[in-house]
Design a protein around this motif. Sequence first.
Motif, PDB file in Angstrom:
ATOM      1  N   SER A  39      10.110   4.528  13.274  1.00  0.00           N
ATOM      2  CA  SER A  39       9.066   3.602  12.831  1.00  0.00           C
ATOM      3  C   SER A  39       9.657   2.484  11.983  1.00  0.00           C
ATOM      4  O   SER A  39      10.440   2.738  11.071  1.00  0.00           O
ATOM      5  CB  SER A  39       8.032   4.388  12.022  1.00  0.00           C
ATOM      6  OG  SER A  39       7.044   3.533  11.530  1.00  0.00           O
ATOM      7  N   THR A  40       9.282   1.255  12.303  1.00  0.00           N
ATOM      8  CA  THR A  40       9.790   0.122  11.541  1.00  0.00           C
ATOM      9  C   THR A  40       8.650  -0.767  11.046  1.00  0.00           C
ATOM     10  O   THR A  40       7.608  -0.872  11.692  1.00  0.00           O
ATOM     11  CB  THR A  40      10.761  -0.747  12.378  1.00  0.00           C
ATOM     12  OG1 THR A  40      11.169  -1.880  11.582  1.00  0.00           O
ATOM     13  CG2 THR A  40      10.119  -1.260  13.657  1.00  0.00           C
ATOM     14  N   CYS A  41       8.902  -1.411   9.900  1.00  0.00           N
ATOM     15  CA  CYS A  41       7.905  -2.345   9.369  1.00  0.00           C
ATOM     16  C   CYS A  41       8.022  -3.695  10.078  1.00  0.00           C
ATOM     17  O   CYS A  41       7.246  -4.604   9.819  1.00  0.00           O
ATOM     18  CB  CYS A  41       8.093  -2.508   7.867  1.00  0.00           C
ATOM     19  SG  CYS A  41       9.645  -3.281   7.436  1.00  0.00           S
TER      20      CYS A  41
ATOM     21  N   ASN B 203      -4.001   6.219   3.063  1.00  0.00           N
ATOM     22  CA  ASN B 203      -3.848   7.214   2.009  1.00  0.00           C
ATOM     23  C   ASN B 203      -3.978   6.508   0.686  1.00  0.00           C
ATOM     24  O   ASN B 203      -3.265   5.542   0.434  1.00  0.00           O
ATOM     25  CB  ASN B 203      -2.446   7.823   2.094  1.00  0.00           C
ATOM     26  CG  ASN B 203      -2.457   9.130   2.824  1.00  0.00           C
ATOM     27  OD1 ASN B 203      -3.138  10.057   2.409  1.00  0.00           O
ATOM     28  ND2 ASN B 203      -1.722   9.169   3.913  1.00  0.00           N
TER      29      ASN B 203
ATOM     30  N   SER C 135       4.952  -0.693  12.512  1.00  0.00           N
ATOM     31  CA  SER C 135       3.890  -0.726  11.505  1.00  0.00           C
ATOM     32  C   SER C 135       3.320  -2.131  11.487  1.00  0.00           C
ATOM     33  O   SER C 135       3.866  -3.025  10.862  1.00  0.00           O
ATOM     34  CB  SER C 135       4.450  -0.359  10.139  1.00  0.00           C
ATOM     35  OG  SER C 135       4.943   0.945  10.180  1.00  0.00           O
TER      36      SER C 135
ATOM     37  N   GLU D  19       1.319   1.157  14.506  1.00  0.00           N
ATOM     38  CA  GLU D  19       0.612   1.849  13.434  1.00  0.00           C
ATOM     39  C   GLU D  19      -0.248   0.856  12.672  1.00  0.00           C
ATOM     40  O   GLU D  19       0.171  -0.281  12.399  1.00  0.00           O
ATOM     41  CB  GLU D  19       1.618   2.503  12.490  1.00  0.00           C
ATOM     42  CG  GLU D  19       2.341   3.658  13.129  1.00  0.00           C
ATOM     43  CD  GLU D  19       3.681   3.909  12.485  1.00  0.00           C
ATOM     44  OE1 GLU D  19       4.654   3.221  12.878  1.00  0.00           O
ATOM     45  OE2 GLU D  19       3.738   4.761  11.588  1.00  0.00           O
TER      46      GLU D  19
ATOM     47  N   MET E  54       9.953   8.462   9.834  1.00  0.00           N
ATOM     48  CA  MET E  54       8.781   7.821   9.233  1.00  0.00           C
ATOM     49  C   MET E  54       8.639   8.209   7.781  1.00  0.00           C
ATOM     50  O   MET E  54       7.573   8.056   7.193  1.00  0.00           O
ATOM     51  CB  MET E  54       7.501   8.262   9.947  1.00  0.00           C
ATOM     52  CG  MET E  54       7.311   7.635  11.292  1.00  0.00           C
ATOM     53  SD  MET E  54       5.652   7.972  11.878  1.00  0.00           S
ATOM     54  CE  MET E  54       5.782   7.397  13.558  1.00  0.00           C
ATOM     55  N   GLY E  55       9.699   8.749   7.210  1.00  0.00           N
ATOM     56  CA  GLY E  55       9.633   9.136   5.803  1.00  0.00           C
ATOM     57  C   GLY E  55       9.960   7.946   4.911  1.00  0.00           C
ATOM     58  O   GLY E  55       9.662   6.802   5.243  1.00  0.00           O
TER      59      GLY E  55
ATOM     60  N   HIS F 221      -0.279  -3.224  10.986  1.00  0.00           N
ATOM     61  CA  HIS F 221      -1.191  -3.320   9.826  1.00  0.00           C
ATOM     62  C   HIS F 221      -1.962  -4.635   9.689  1.00  0.00           C
ATOM     63  O   HIS F 221      -2.889  -4.711   8.876  1.00  0.00           O
ATOM     64  CB  HIS F 221      -0.490  -2.991   8.507  1.00  0.00           C
ATOM     65  CG  HIS F 221       0.153  -1.639   8.480  1.00  0.00           C
ATOM     66  ND1 HIS F 221      -0.460  -0.513   8.954  1.00  0.00           N
ATOM     67  CD2 HIS F 221       1.384  -1.221   8.047  1.00  0.00           C
ATOM     68  CE1 HIS F 221       0.356   0.531   8.803  1.00  0.00           C
ATOM     69  NE2 HIS F 221       1.477   0.124   8.263  1.00  0.00           N
TER      70      HIS F 221
ATOM     71  N   GLY G  84      11.901   4.959   3.329  1.00  0.00           N
ATOM     72  CA  GLY G  84      12.947   4.051   3.777  1.00  0.00           C
ATOM     73  C   GLY G  84      12.593   3.311   5.055  1.00  0.00           C
ATOM     74  O   GLY G  84      11.642   3.661   5.758  1.00  0.00           O
ATOM     75  N   GLU G  85      13.364   2.278   5.349  1.00  0.00           N
ATOM     76  CA  GLU G  85      13.169   1.482   6.560  1.00  0.00           C
ATOM     77  C   GLU G  85      14.379   1.731   7.474  1.00  0.00           C
ATOM     78  O   GLU G  85      15.485   1.266   7.187  1.00  0.00           O
ATOM     79  CB  GLU G  85      13.046  -0.004   6.166  1.00  0.00           C
ATOM     80  CG  GLU G  85      13.153  -0.999   7.299  1.00  0.00           C
ATOM     81  CD  GLU G  85      12.247  -0.688   8.500  1.00  0.00           C
ATOM     82  OE1 GLU G  85      11.056  -0.388   8.314  1.00  0.00           O
ATOM     83  OE2 GLU G  85      12.754  -0.732   9.633  1.00  0.00           O
TER      84      GLU G  85
ATOM     85  N   PHE H  12       0.816  -1.217   0.000  1.00  0.00           N
ATOM     86  CA  PHE H  12       0.000   0.000   0.000  1.00  0.00           C
ATOM     87  C   PHE H  12       0.849   1.266   0.000  1.00  0.00           C
ATOM     88  O   PHE H  12       0.333   2.367   0.112  1.00  0.00           O
ATOM     89  CB  PHE H  12      -0.892   0.002   1.257  1.00  0.00           C
ATOM     90  CG  PHE H  12      -0.114  -0.379   2.491  1.00  0.00           C
ATOM     91  CD1 PHE H  12       0.643   0.566   3.141  1.00  0.00           C
ATOM     92  CD2 PHE H  12      -0.095  -1.700   2.950  1.00  0.00           C
ATOM     93  CE1 PHE H  12       1.411   0.213   4.247  1.00  0.00           C
ATOM     94  CE2 PHE H  12       0.663  -2.055   4.061  1.00  0.00           C
ATOM     95  CZ  PHE H  12       1.419  -1.092   4.705  1.00  0.00           C
TER      96      PHE H  12
END
Length: 347
Positions: A189-191, A288, A212, A254, A154-155, A214, A157-158, A116
């Motif tokens: 912030s990390t995935c 978004n 993150s 998140e 949080m922009g 989700h 990249g990881e 996403f």
Amino acid sequence: MNELKSLTLPELTETLRAMGEPAFRGKQVFTWLHKGITSYDEMGNIPKDLRRKLEASYPLDVPRPVRKQVSRLDGTIKYLWELEDGNCIESVLMRYRHGNTVCISSQVGCRMGCAFCASTIAGKVRDLTPGEMLDQVIFTQLDSGEPVSNIVLMGIGEPLDNLDAVLRFLELVNHPDGLNIGMRHISLSTCGLVPGIFRLAELELQLTLSVSLHAPDSETRSRIMPVNRAYDVEELFAACHHYFQTTGRRISFEYALIGNVNDHDWQADLIAQKLRGMPGHVNLIPLNDVAESSFKPSGRLADFQKRLESHGLTATVRRSLGGDIDASCGQLRRKAMEEAQKGESSQ
Ligand code: SAH
């Protein structure tokens, strides 16, 4: 590439000492660099011959704001910076009552592949250096004339995929002779790169870790976040519990609500079950709409929030800023890349 700016104060002092300079120069040059000088000649208290030497060995390159969008709704400013090698990254300045926050990128592109997310569509180009992360804070501040008190990684990249550089950036931005932004004012912030979470836990930094999530179930999460195939959500929850137990710090989860994918009540119930024993905070994000993605925002935001709250969890809905300016990260860079491609193919 901002070599000097990526150095810690002891390293910079050592570099200058090797050039025959006294120890106190380190702090002087460090302070100038972190003020955002664009020419060594601005360093008034540094002898001219040292300025020349620095110019010859470490040319100063600063990010160029190639696009800037200002939201008419809330004053959010989005920057597209061009780096010295021609790559572009985004930062966003958000204005809150409690102070200004800048959201910075940690890589050029991203290789995590979340279905996403606009930042990952063209993959990762390269990691950012600590100096390039620092410059986003410095030059957002200088360009906007607005002081920045909070930083979120949080922009694009990881951050945990570029952890060494990120840790160095944190040390730099936190330094009293530099921007002096306290760790408690920084979020990362990390995935869900599990080994990175363990490494961070050992460091016991005072920053806020955002994960993150989700989706709380493996099947859904693997479908929308390929990282789940490398580090399953069960391992991720275990790492989060470990993080909380080690640091005592509450994690923020998140959760972008996607219609008919991750917005079912049973998923809210599962989140509550998995977070038991840890004071989790769930930050619900209205998805978004990314043009390239088939996922659609969920209409169940309020219901999902209530369901989480019924289990005693803290659930907030993220206020969306910059709705009129593509302020969700990755979208501006993506637009600029597409326009550049169109430009090339029409030539
Ligand atoms: N790589 C890091 C940080 C960058 S993304 C991470 O994954 O956490 C910052 C946040 O924006 C993440 O929670 C990400 O999942 C979310 N995000 C990405 N695309 C989005 C979209 N289209 N709508 C809502 N949130 C999105």
